[in-house]
Write an enzyme that holds these catalytic residues in place. Structure first.
Site, PDB file in Angstrom:
ATOM      1  N   GLY A  31      14.105   2.905  17.784  1.00  0.00           N
ATOM      2  CA  GLY A  31      15.449   3.280  18.193  1.00  0.00           C
ATOM      3  C   GLY A  31      16.401   3.164  17.021  1.00  0.00           C
ATOM      4  O   GLY A  31      16.100   2.501  16.023  1.00  0.00           O
ATOM      5  N   GLN A  66      24.414   2.295  12.678  1.00  0.00           N
ATOM      6  CA  GLN A  66      23.415   1.901  11.677  1.00  0.00           C
ATOM      7  C   GLN A  66      23.317   2.910  10.538  1.00  0.00           C
ATOM      8  O   GLN A  66      22.758   2.594   9.487  1.00  0.00           O
ATOM      9  CB  GLN A  66      22.031   1.744  12.322  1.00  0.00           C
ATOM     10  N   CYS A 113      15.364  -5.641  13.847  1.00  0.00           N
ATOM     11  CA  CYS A 113      16.381  -4.593  13.745  1.00  0.00           C
ATOM     12  C   CYS A 113      16.265  -3.946  12.374  1.00  0.00           C
ATOM     13  O   CYS A 113      16.092  -4.631  11.366  1.00  0.00           O
ATOM     14  CB  CYS A 113      17.768  -5.215  13.927  1.00  0.00           C
ATOM     15  N   LEU A 114      16.363  -2.619  12.338  1.00  0.00           N
ATOM     16  CA  LEU A 114      16.273  -1.886  11.070  1.00  0.00           C
ATOM     17  C   LEU A 114      17.400  -2.274  10.108  1.00  0.00           C
ATOM     18  O   LEU A 114      17.275  -2.089   8.905  1.00  0.00           O
ATOM     19  CB  LEU A 114      16.302  -0.381  11.334  1.00  0.00           C
ATOM     20  N   HIS A 171      19.108  -2.770  23.143  1.00  0.00           N
ATOM     21  CA  HIS A 171      19.392  -3.090  21.736  1.00  0.00           C
ATOM     22  C   HIS A 171      20.340  -2.050  21.123  1.00  0.00           C
ATOM     23  O   HIS A 171      21.317  -2.407  20.467  1.00  0.00           O
ATOM     24  CB  HIS A 171      18.065  -3.146  20.963  1.00  0.00           C
ATOM     25  N   GLU A 172      20.034  -0.766  21.368  1.00  0.00           N
ATOM     26  CA  GLU A 172      20.863   0.288  20.744  1.00  0.00           C
ATOM     27  C   GLU A 172      22.264   0.332  21.351  1.00  0.00           C
ATOM     28  O   GLU A 172      23.247   0.549  20.641  1.00  0.00           O
ATOM     29  CB  GLU A 172      20.202   1.668  20.868  1.00  0.00           C
ATOM     30  N   HIS A 217      24.375  -2.201  19.841  1.00  0.00           N
ATOM     31  CA  HIS A 217      24.890  -1.788  18.523  1.00  0.00           C
ATOM     32  C   HIS A 217      26.232  -1.061  18.662  1.00  0.00           C
ATOM     33  O   HIS A 217      27.105  -1.202  17.816  1.00  0.00           O
ATOM     34  CB  HIS A 217      23.913  -0.830  17.837  1.00  0.00           C
TER      35      HIS A 217
HETATM   36 NI    NI Z   1      19.041  -2.588  15.524  1.00  0.00          NI
END
Ligand code: NI
Length: 162
Positions: free
Chosen positions: A46, A51, A89-90, A131-132, A135
Site C-alpha cells: 500500500g 508518502q 512502513c515504506l 495503515h494508509e 497516513h
Molecule cells: Ni506507511
C-alpha cells in the site's frame, strides 16, 4: 508513468492532515498511476499520497496476486475486533513493529474514475487500508507502539510494508 521519491519519517508532509480531492482530474489520475508504479517498485502492499509528498486523500493498495487499486477520499465507516500484527512502513525502512489493528473494517471511497466503492476487509487488506488511511491523517504505525522496544531493526522485509 514515473517512480516518485518516497518521503521518509521526519518529513513534515507525513504529519499533515491531507486534503480531500474535489475533482478527479487527469493529473490526479496520473498521480494514481505513478503511486501504483512506485508502490510496486518498492514491493509495498500500500501507499498513501503524503508518502510521495502530495498532501491529498488518495491511497493505493495491492495484495499478492491481486490487481492494484486506488481509493480517493477513503473513509473507514465501521471497524471491529482487534488483532496483533507485524507492520512496516515504506517511509520507515529497516524497521518493523507489533501493533494492534482491527479484525474487520468497512471502508468507502471513490475509484480512479469517481465511482463510489465500498470494501469490507479483513487480514492484510484491512491492515493495509487502516495503515494508509492513517497516513492521510498524519498518523504513523510507530505511534501505536507501546514502547520503543517494540520496534525491531530488520534486514529484509517479509512483513507488510505499507
Ligand atoms: Ni506507511
Amino acid at each position: 508513468m514515473a517512480i516518485l521519491p518516497i518521503q521518509r519519517f521526519g518529513n513534515t508532509v507525513l504529519r499533515e492532515k491531507s486534503k480531500r480531492v474535489t475533482t478527479i482530474s487527469k493529473s490526479i489520475q496520473q498521480l494514481i498511476d505513478d503511486m501504483i508504479e512506485t508502490m510496486q517498485k518498492a514491493y509495498g502492499a500500500g501507499l498513501a499520497a503524503p508518502q510521495v509528498g502530495k498532501s491529498l486523500r488518495i491511497i493505493t493498495v495491492e495484495l499478492p496476486d491481486e490487481e492494484p487499486f486506488a481509493l480517493i477520499n477513503p473513509e473507514i465507516v465501521k471497524k471491529s475486533g482487534e488483532r496483533t500484527v507485524t507492520e512496516g512502513c515504506l517511509s520507515f525502512p529497516g524497521y518493523r513493529g507489533e501493533i494492534q489493528r482491527s479484525e474487520l473494517i468497512v471502508c468507502k471511497g471513490l475509484d480512479r474514475n469517481g465511482k463510489a466503492i465500498r470494501i469490507k476487509a479483513t487480514d492484510l487488506l484491512a491492515q493495509s487500508l487502516e495503515h494508509e488511511i492513517d497516513h492521510l491523517n498524519g498518523v504513523l504505525y510507530v505511534d501505536y507502539l507501546e514502547n520503543e522496544e517494540k520496534l525491531e531493526k530488520v534486514e529484509a522485509p517479509e512483513y507488510p510494508m505499507v
